[in-house]
Design an enzyme around this catalytic site. Structure first.
Site, PDB file in Angstrom:
ATOM      1  N   HIS A  21       0.815  -1.226   0.000  1.00  0.00           N
ATOM      2  CA  HIS A  21       0.000   0.000   0.000  1.00  0.00           C
ATOM      3  C   HIS A  21       0.842   1.267   0.000  1.00  0.00           C
ATOM      4  O   HIS A  21       0.315   2.354  -0.210  1.00  0.00           O
ATOM      5  CB  HIS A  21      -0.929  -0.007   1.223  1.00  0.00           C
ATOM      6  CG  HIS A  21      -1.515  -1.355   1.491  1.00  0.00           C
ATOM      7  ND1 HIS A  21      -0.951  -2.260   2.370  1.00  0.00           N
ATOM      8  CD2 HIS A  21      -2.565  -1.993   0.936  1.00  0.00           C
ATOM      9  CE1 HIS A  21      -1.644  -3.382   2.371  1.00  0.00           C
ATOM     10  NE2 HIS A  21      -2.624  -3.261   1.503  1.00  0.00           N
TER      11      HIS A  21
ATOM     12  N   GLU B 139      -2.919   3.211   2.156  1.00  0.00           N
ATOM     13  CA  GLU B 139      -2.505   3.783   0.861  1.00  0.00           C
ATOM     14  C   GLU B 139      -2.766   5.293   0.851  1.00  0.00           C
ATOM     15  O   GLU B 139      -1.946   6.074   0.347  1.00  0.00           O
ATOM     16  CB  GLU B 139      -3.253   3.103  -0.289  1.00  0.00           C
ATOM     17  CG  GLU B 139      -2.839   3.678  -1.646  1.00  0.00           C
ATOM     18  CD  GLU B 139      -3.599   3.084  -2.821  1.00  0.00           C
ATOM     19  OE1 GLU B 139      -3.971   1.893  -2.774  1.00  0.00           O
ATOM     20  OE2 GLU B 139      -3.831   3.834  -3.799  1.00  0.00           O
TER      21      GLU B 139
END
Ligand code: 0CH
Ligand code: SF4
Length: 314
Positions: free
Chosen positions: A74, A126
C-alpha cells in the site's frame, strides 16, 4: 448447484510482487524481516508469513536499528521512509508500482505548489502514504471520500491550479461520479485521464458485473480490511445479488446456499487462490457440480522485483 468462478479474480501483479519480495528476502538475508503494516490485507497471507518468522509492525520506531524493513504493497509516506533511514534500516520497497506512480505525481504537484485533492478512504494506509508525499506548506492536499465532501472543500480563493488523484482500489462507478462532480465545481482541475484505479481493481469489478447476471448468490473471498475486496462485495450488493464476503469456506452458512442454483465466487486482489479452491471443494461436498470459469480478460501484467532480491534459477 453450479459454481461459476469470476475471471479475473484473486492475486494481482502488485500483490504477487510484494509476497515474492518478502519470501526471497527471508531466503537471502536469513534474518528477521520486519514489514511495516500488513504486507497485503489478507489474514491467510499474513499468518503464513508470520509462521515463516516475518514480524509485522505498525510503527517504524518498533523496529530495532539496522534491521530489514519491507514497506507494504500500500506504500508509505515520505515521513515513514525518513524514519526508516534515520534508524539505518535496510529498506525493501514492496509498494505496488501503480501506487508509486501516484506517489510521484502527488510529489510533483506538491513541488509545483499545486493544491491537490485525493479521492480515497480516510485512514486507509494507501491514502496515508499518498497524502504523505505532499510536503509543501504553501499548498495543500485535501482528502474527499464522497460527492458530499466536495461542498466542504476549502480551496484557496482565486486558485486556478488544482489537481486530483485517487486511491487505486476504489469503486469505478462511485469514483466516476465524484470526478464528474469535481470537474463541474472546478472546471480547470487537472488529473489522470480517468482516475488512478488500477487495472486489477477495474477488471475484478467488471467480472462481477458479468457474473452477477447469471448467479443467485455471490461469495467474495477477502479480508474485512481489504478495500478492493470490500468494493467487490459492495458492488454485488448494489447490483442486487445476494452477496456474502467471507475470509474462507469456514464462514459459509448452509442456509445461504439452500435452494440456490448458480453460485458465483470471486476473490479480492490479496486473496490467495487456495481459499477459492477450499470454497469450491466445500460446495462440492454440499452437492455442487465441479466449478466452471466464466470468460474474462486475461491479465498479462507482471511487475519485476529489485535485482538484488532475485534468486538464481537453475
Ligand atoms: O485493497 P487494499 O488497498 O485494502 O489492499 P489489499 O487487500 O492488500 O490488496 C492489494 C492492494 C494493495 C495496494 O493497492
Ligand atoms: Fe497494485 Fe492494483 Fe494490486 Fe493494488 S490492487 S497492488 S494497485 S495491481
Amino acid at each position: 448447484m453450479d459454481i461459476l468462478l469470476a475471471n479475473p479474480r484473486g492475486f494481482c501483479a502488485g500483490v504477487k510482487r510484494a509476497i515474492l519480495i518478502v519470501e526471497n528476502a527471508l531466503k537471502i538475508y536469513k534474518k528477521t524481516i520486519y514489514v511495516k503494516h500488513e504486507l497485503v490485507h489478507n489474514q491467510y497471507v499474513i499468518n503464513q508469513l508470520r509462521n515463516k518468522g516475518v514480524v509485522f509492525v505498525e510503527k517504524i520506531l518498533d523496529i530495532p536499528n539496522n534491521s530489514i524493513v519491507v514497506f507494504s504493497a500500500h506504500g508509505v509516506s515520505k515521513k515513514t521512509k525518513e524514519q526508516a533511514i534515520k534508524k539505518q534500516l535496510i529498506i525493501l520497497n514492496a509498494t505496488c508500482p501503480l501506487v508509486s506512480k501516484v506517489h510521484k505525481e502527488v510529489l510533483q504537484a506538491s513541488k509545483k505548489n499545486i493544491e491537490t485533492i485525493l479521492i480515497g478512504h480516510k485512514g486507509h494506509p494507501e491514502v496515508i502514504g499518498t497524502i504523505g508525499q505532499y510536503d509543501n506548506t504553501n499548498g495543500k492536499i485535501h482528502l474527499i471520500e464522497s460527492i458530499k465532501d466536495i461542498n466542504q472543500l476549502q480551496i484557496k480563493k482565486n486558485n486556478k491550479k488544482l489537481s486530483f488523484f485517487t486511491q487505486t482500489t476504489l469503486s469505478v462507478k462511485h469514483t466516476k461520479s465524484i470526478i464528474e462532480a469535481l470537474k463541474k465545481k472546478f472546471p480547470y482541475i487537472s488529473g489522470p485521464k480517468k482516475e488512478d484505479i488500477c487495472y486489477a481493481t477495474t477488471n475484478r469489478q467488471n467480472a462481477i458485473i458479468k457474473l452477477s447476471k447469471i448467479t443467485d448468490i455471490l461469495f467474495v473471498i477477502g479480508s474485512r480490511n481489504s478495500s478492493n475486496s470490500n468494493r467487490l462485495a459492495e458492488l454485488g450488493k448494489e447490483i442486487g445479488i445476494f452477496t456474502k464476503q467471507i475470509e474462507s469456506f469456514m464462514d459459509i452458512k448452509t442456509e445461504w446456499i439452500k435452494n440456490k442454483k448458480y453460485i458465483g465466487i470471486t476473490a479480492g486482489a490479496s486473496a490467495p487462490e487456495f481459499l477459492v479452491h477450499q470454497v469450491t471443494k466445500y460446495l462440492q461436498k454440499m452437492g455442487a457440480n465441479p466449478p466452471k470459469e466464466i470468460l474474462g480478460i486475461e491479465e498479462k501484467i507482471n511487475f519485476n522485483i529489485p535485482k538484488h532480491l532475485k534468486l538464481p534459477s537453475y
